[in-house]
Scaffold this motif. Sequence first.
Motif, PDB file in Angstrom:
ATOM      1  N   PHE A 360      16.238  -0.408  12.818  1.00 25.24           N
ATOM      2  CA  PHE A 360      15.641   0.300  11.681  1.00 25.24           C
ATOM      3  C   PHE A 360      16.210  -0.234  10.366  1.00 25.24           C
ATOM      4  CE2 PHE A 360      16.263   4.062   8.842  1.00 25.24           C
ATOM      5  CZ  PHE A 360      14.942   4.408   8.587  1.00 25.24           C
ATOM      6  N   GLN A 361      17.531  -0.335  10.287  1.00 24.99           N
ATOM      7  CA  GLN A 361      18.169  -0.803   9.059  1.00 24.99           C
ATOM      8  C   GLN A 361      17.852  -2.273   8.778  1.00 24.99           C
ATOM      9  OE1 GLN A 361      22.177   0.595  10.398  1.00 24.99           O
ATOM     10  NE2 GLN A 361      22.285   1.552   8.377  1.00 24.99           N
ATOM     11  N   GLN A 362      17.861  -3.082   9.827  1.00 26.80           N
ATOM     12  CA  GLN A 362      17.576  -4.502   9.642  1.00 26.80           C
ATOM     13  C   GLN A 362      16.153  -4.719   9.148  1.00 26.80           C
ATOM     14  OE1 GLN A 362      18.481  -6.337  13.414  1.00 26.80           O
ATOM     15  NE2 GLN A 362      20.672  -6.497  12.979  1.00 26.80           N
ATOM     16  N   ALA A 363      15.201  -3.979   9.712  1.00 29.80           N
ATOM     17  CA  ALA A 363      13.808  -4.137   9.285  1.00 29.80           C
ATOM     18  C   ALA A 363      13.643  -3.757   7.817  1.00 29.80           C
ATOM     19  CB  ALA A 363      12.900  -3.275  10.164  1.00 29.80           C
ATOM     20  N   LEU A 364      14.297  -2.684   7.399  1.00 27.44           N
ATOM     21  CA  LEU A 364      14.194  -2.272   5.997  1.00 27.44           C
ATOM     22  C   LEU A 364      14.823  -3.303   5.070  1.00 27.44           C
ATOM     23  CD1 LEU A 364      14.906   1.564   6.272  1.00 27.44           C
ATOM     24  CD2 LEU A 364      12.720   0.448   5.761  1.00 27.44           C
ATOM     25  N   ALA A 365      15.943  -3.864   5.472  1.00 29.35           N
ATOM     26  CA  ALA A 365      16.583  -4.892   4.642  1.00 29.35           C
ATOM     27  C   ALA A 365      15.706  -6.139   4.549  1.00 29.35           C
ATOM     28  CB  ALA A 365      17.959  -5.241   5.223  1.00 29.35           C
ATOM     29  N   GLN A 366      15.132  -6.539   5.664  1.00 27.87           N
ATOM     30  CA  GLN A 366      14.319  -7.754   5.697  1.00 27.87           C
ATOM     31  C   GLN A 366      13.031  -7.601   4.895  1.00 27.87           C
ATOM     32  OE1 GLN A 366      13.868  -8.479   9.886  1.00 27.87           O
ATOM     33  NE2 GLN A 366      16.016  -9.050  10.169  1.00 27.87           N
ATOM     34  N   VAL A 367      12.369  -6.464   5.026  1.00 24.61           N
ATOM     35  CA  VAL A 367      11.094  -6.305   4.324  1.00 24.61           C
ATOM     36  C   VAL A 367      11.317  -6.247   2.816  1.00 24.61           C
ATOM     37  CG1 VAL A 367      10.939  -3.764   4.307  1.00 24.61           C
ATOM     38  CG2 VAL A 367       8.854  -5.142   4.451  1.00 24.61           C
ATOM     39  N   GLN A 368      12.451  -5.734   2.384  1.00 22.92           N
ATOM     40  CA  GLN A 368      12.731  -5.731   0.951  1.00 22.92           C
ATOM     41  C   GLN A 368      13.049  -7.141   0.458  1.00 22.92           C
ATOM     42  OE1 GLN A 368      14.927  -2.000  -0.578  1.00 22.92           O
ATOM     43  NE2 GLN A 368      15.299  -1.923   1.653  1.00 22.92           N
ATOM     44  N   GLN A 369      13.691  -7.936   1.288  1.00 30.21           N
ATOM     45  CA  GLN A 369      13.934  -9.338   0.924  1.00 30.21           C
ATOM     46  C   GLN A 369      12.622 -10.103   0.786  1.00 30.21           C
ATOM     47  OE1 GLN A 369      16.563 -10.910   3.918  1.00 30.21           O
ATOM     48  NE2 GLN A 369      18.337  -9.737   3.202  1.00 30.21           N
ATOM     49  N   GLU A 370      11.613  -9.695   1.554  1.00 31.70           N
ATOM     50  CA  GLU A 370      10.308 -10.354   1.493  1.00 31.70           C
ATOM     51  C   GLU A 370       9.478  -9.891   0.305  1.00 31.70           C
ATOM     52  OE1 GLU A 370       8.579 -11.099   5.770  1.00 31.70           O
ATOM     53  OE2 GLU A 370       9.661  -9.189   5.785  1.00 31.70           O
ATOM     54  N   GLY A 371       9.936  -8.876  -0.400  1.00 33.00           N
ATOM     55  CA  GLY A 371       9.210  -8.389  -1.561  1.00 33.00           C
ATOM     56  C   GLY A 371       8.738  -6.961  -1.460  1.00 33.00           C
ATOM     57  N   GLY A 372       9.041  -6.290  -0.361  1.00 34.09           N
ATOM     58  CA  GLY A 372       8.647  -4.900  -0.213  1.00 34.09           C
ATOM     59  C   GLY A 372       9.497  -3.982  -1.070  1.00 34.09           C
ATOM     60  N   THR A 373       8.951  -2.786  -1.366  1.00 39.96           N
ATOM     61  CA  THR A 373       9.651  -1.796  -2.182  1.00 39.96           C
ATOM     62  C   THR A 373       9.860  -0.524  -1.373  1.00 39.96           C
ATOM     63  OG1 THR A 373       8.643  -2.655  -4.217  1.00 39.96           O
ATOM     64  CG2 THR A 373       9.600  -0.440  -4.314  1.00 39.96           C
ATOM     65  N   LEU A 374      11.111  -0.142  -1.178  1.00 37.63           N
ATOM     66  CA  LEU A 374      11.419   1.091  -0.468  1.00 37.63           C
ATOM     67  C   LEU A 374      11.153   2.270  -1.393  1.00 37.63           C
ATOM     68  CD1 LEU A 374      12.630   2.534   2.043  1.00 37.63           C
ATOM     69  CD2 LEU A 374      14.886   2.237   0.972  1.00 37.63           C
ATOM     70  N   LEU A 375      10.206   3.122  -1.003  1.00 34.97           N
ATOM     71  CA  LEU A 375       9.827   4.255  -1.845  1.00 34.97           C
ATOM     72  C   LEU A 375      10.637   5.505  -1.541  1.00 34.97           C
ATOM     73  CD1 LEU A 375       5.918   3.900  -1.728  1.00 34.97           C
ATOM     74  CD2 LEU A 375       7.501   3.074  -3.495  1.00 34.97           C
ATOM     75  N   THR A 376      10.962   5.699  -0.277  1.00 35.47           N
ATOM     76  CA  THR A 376      11.735   6.876   0.114  1.00 35.47           C
ATOM     77  C   THR A 376      12.305   6.662   1.503  1.00 35.47           C
ATOM     78  OG1 THR A 376      11.690   9.298   0.349  1.00 35.47           O
ATOM     79  CG2 THR A 376       9.773   8.104   1.156  1.00 35.47           C
ATOM     80  N   HIS A 402       0.947  -9.522   5.304  1.00 33.46           N
ATOM     81  CA  HIS A 402       1.374 -10.813   5.838  1.00 33.46           C
ATOM     82  C   HIS A 402       2.886 -10.942   5.941  1.00 33.46           C
ATOM     83  CE1 HIS A 402       2.764 -12.326   1.911  1.00 33.46           C
ATOM     84  NE2 HIS A 402       1.736 -11.657   1.405  1.00 33.46           N
ATOM     85  N   PHE A 403       3.647  -9.980   5.423  1.00 31.52           N
ATOM     86  CA  PHE A 403       5.101 -10.058   5.526  1.00 31.52           C
ATOM     87  C   PHE A 403       5.490 -10.160   6.999  1.00 31.52           C
ATOM     88  CE2 PHE A 403       6.121  -7.477   1.395  1.00 31.52           C
ATOM     89  CZ  PHE A 403       5.629  -8.528   0.632  1.00 31.52           C
ATOM     90  N   ALA A 404       6.476 -11.001   7.287  1.00 32.31           N
ATOM     91  CA  ALA A 404       6.895 -11.198   8.680  1.00 32.31           C
ATOM     92  C   ALA A 404       7.362  -9.892   9.312  1.00 32.31           C
ATOM     93  CB  ALA A 404       8.012 -12.241   8.732  1.00 32.31           C
ATOM     94  N   THR A 405       8.058  -9.061   8.545  1.00 30.89           N
ATOM     95  CA  THR A 405       8.554  -7.789   9.079  1.00 30.89           C
ATOM     96  C   THR A 405       7.400  -6.848   9.393  1.00 30.89           C
ATOM     97  OG1 THR A 405      10.501  -8.072   7.662  1.00 30.89           O
ATOM     98  CG2 THR A 405      10.204  -5.930   8.710  1.00 30.89           C
ATOM     99  N   VAL A 406       6.385  -6.850   8.560  1.00 26.43           N
ATOM    100  CA  VAL A 406       5.213  -5.987   8.784  1.00 26.43           C
ATOM    101  C   VAL A 406       4.446  -6.453  10.018  1.00 26.43           C
ATOM    102  CG1 VAL A 406       3.046  -5.137   7.779  1.00 26.43           C
ATOM    103  CG2 VAL A 406       5.074  -5.447   6.332  1.00 26.43           C
TER     104      VAL A 406
END
Length: 525
Positions: A360-376, A402-406
């Motif tokens: 869970f934590q790794q996916a959130l870190a990776q998707v933000q590195q790809e340009g995602g924004t954590l809203l809550t 298209h994000f790899a994590t998504v």
Amino acid sequence: MKQTIEELPLNKALADVLHQLGIKELNPSYSTGLVWGGQEGRTVKKIRSPADGNFISSVNMATADDYEQVVKAAQEAFKVWRKVPSPKRGEIVRQIGQKLREHKEALGKLVSYEMGKILQEGLGEVQEMIDICDFAVGLSRQLHGYTMHSERPQHRMYEQYHPLGIVGVISAFNFPVAVWSWNAMLATVCGDVVIWKPSEKTPLTAIACQHIIREVLVKNELPEGIFNLIIGDAEIGSLMSHDNRVPLVSATGSTTMGKKVGEAVGARLGKSLLELGGNNAIVITENADLEMAIRAVVFGAVGTCGQRCTSTRRLIVHENVYDKVKERLVKIYPNLPIGHPLSNTTLVGPLIDKDAVEAFQQALAQVQQEGGTLLTGGEVLNGDSYQTGTYVTPAIVEAENHFATVQKETFAPILYLIKYSGDIENAIELQNGVRQGLSSAIFSSSLLETEAFLSHWGSDCGIANVNVGTSGAEIGGAFGGEKDTGGGRESGSDAWRVYMRRQTNTINYSRELPLAQGIKFDIMD
């Protein structure tokens, strides 16, 4: 959390549940329905609840020799069971369903405590078992084939279905008993016998089911080997997958696991029924009932703490309503009651273990590195009420498809919020733009949009819903998906056919021997 773990009167209540369901402090490694075996000299695994970390019980882990004992018992039982008329087999399943009704509350509590899903979902899972028993009872009188007209005079053609033999069932932790019942009850009325390897993370509910079934087997004086259980790790699953004596292996779990099973079974030309990963999306168009859609999204995304194969992972929202949907979800998520799954006020329980929390934590870190924004969300909860380290706050992330994590399935409560513009074709392209193809949904009051979503160029998933979420399928329909989801179908509709072998029969009731296609082949004396 509305109620702390310490405030819940768990100890005595759970002790009563374990006693009612026959769970001992140390449990054998296998059962052939009537006989338990594998009680000494084996590796012992302790089972703790992800809810509070407390020890529940221990199990002996099966050996290769244990597996052989189970297979031999199943082989002998099949010789008897396949000769029992199907409606009589259905009567046994009816009695199992009745026993499950009697033990529903206790078994539901054990499902909740061992796996971590909230009590309502635990009880719902047992109800699902009861429902599939009812379905299988009716099916036992409807194992029909087809008749065809022959091109040859005084010939009759028809098809019929026969039992396969041993059906191996490898189930996952998130639905520790329901998915087994989908397979076992249908296979049983079809005349097969079953060997069940549950997840080593949740074996106690499987042991409880075996005790419940034993009551029915003893009452009806049936032989051992019809319903079999073996507790083990991946080695046992591998033995089953490579075993020519097991013509069908039904496996539920990750795509990675399913590929290994499918490769092993396919190499010996066996049959595999694979229910694998999902990356499920809900499309919300500008014509949707937003309040209804949001209710479906929240349950789909956070129910079972995001650990359903049909959990909502992606939310594809039209730009005209995107901000409204985003605002409502960001307001709802921080107020979700997170806590002990046996508390009546809880809606979100724990993840299964700390490995799941790390993913869970790794996916959130990776998707933000790809340009995602954590809203809550995205936090791991600590403190007296969350000492296990398995409780997290469900997360919403603005992302792009298209994000790899998504593109991957993370078995945790992460919802990716994706904006689309233009018409429904753009939303469908996003929905289909992942390797998984299990469940999908659209919320719209537009007939044009919903019919496009259901069309042959619409959703490419095995399940496609309109104004219904991705999660919570009924047993009456065939369950399963396409692409990396594996292509299998379980539960309702005509899913029963996979548990049987198909045979075409031609009967000549004339005194001549005409050949098909008008071929002449005269033998001269």
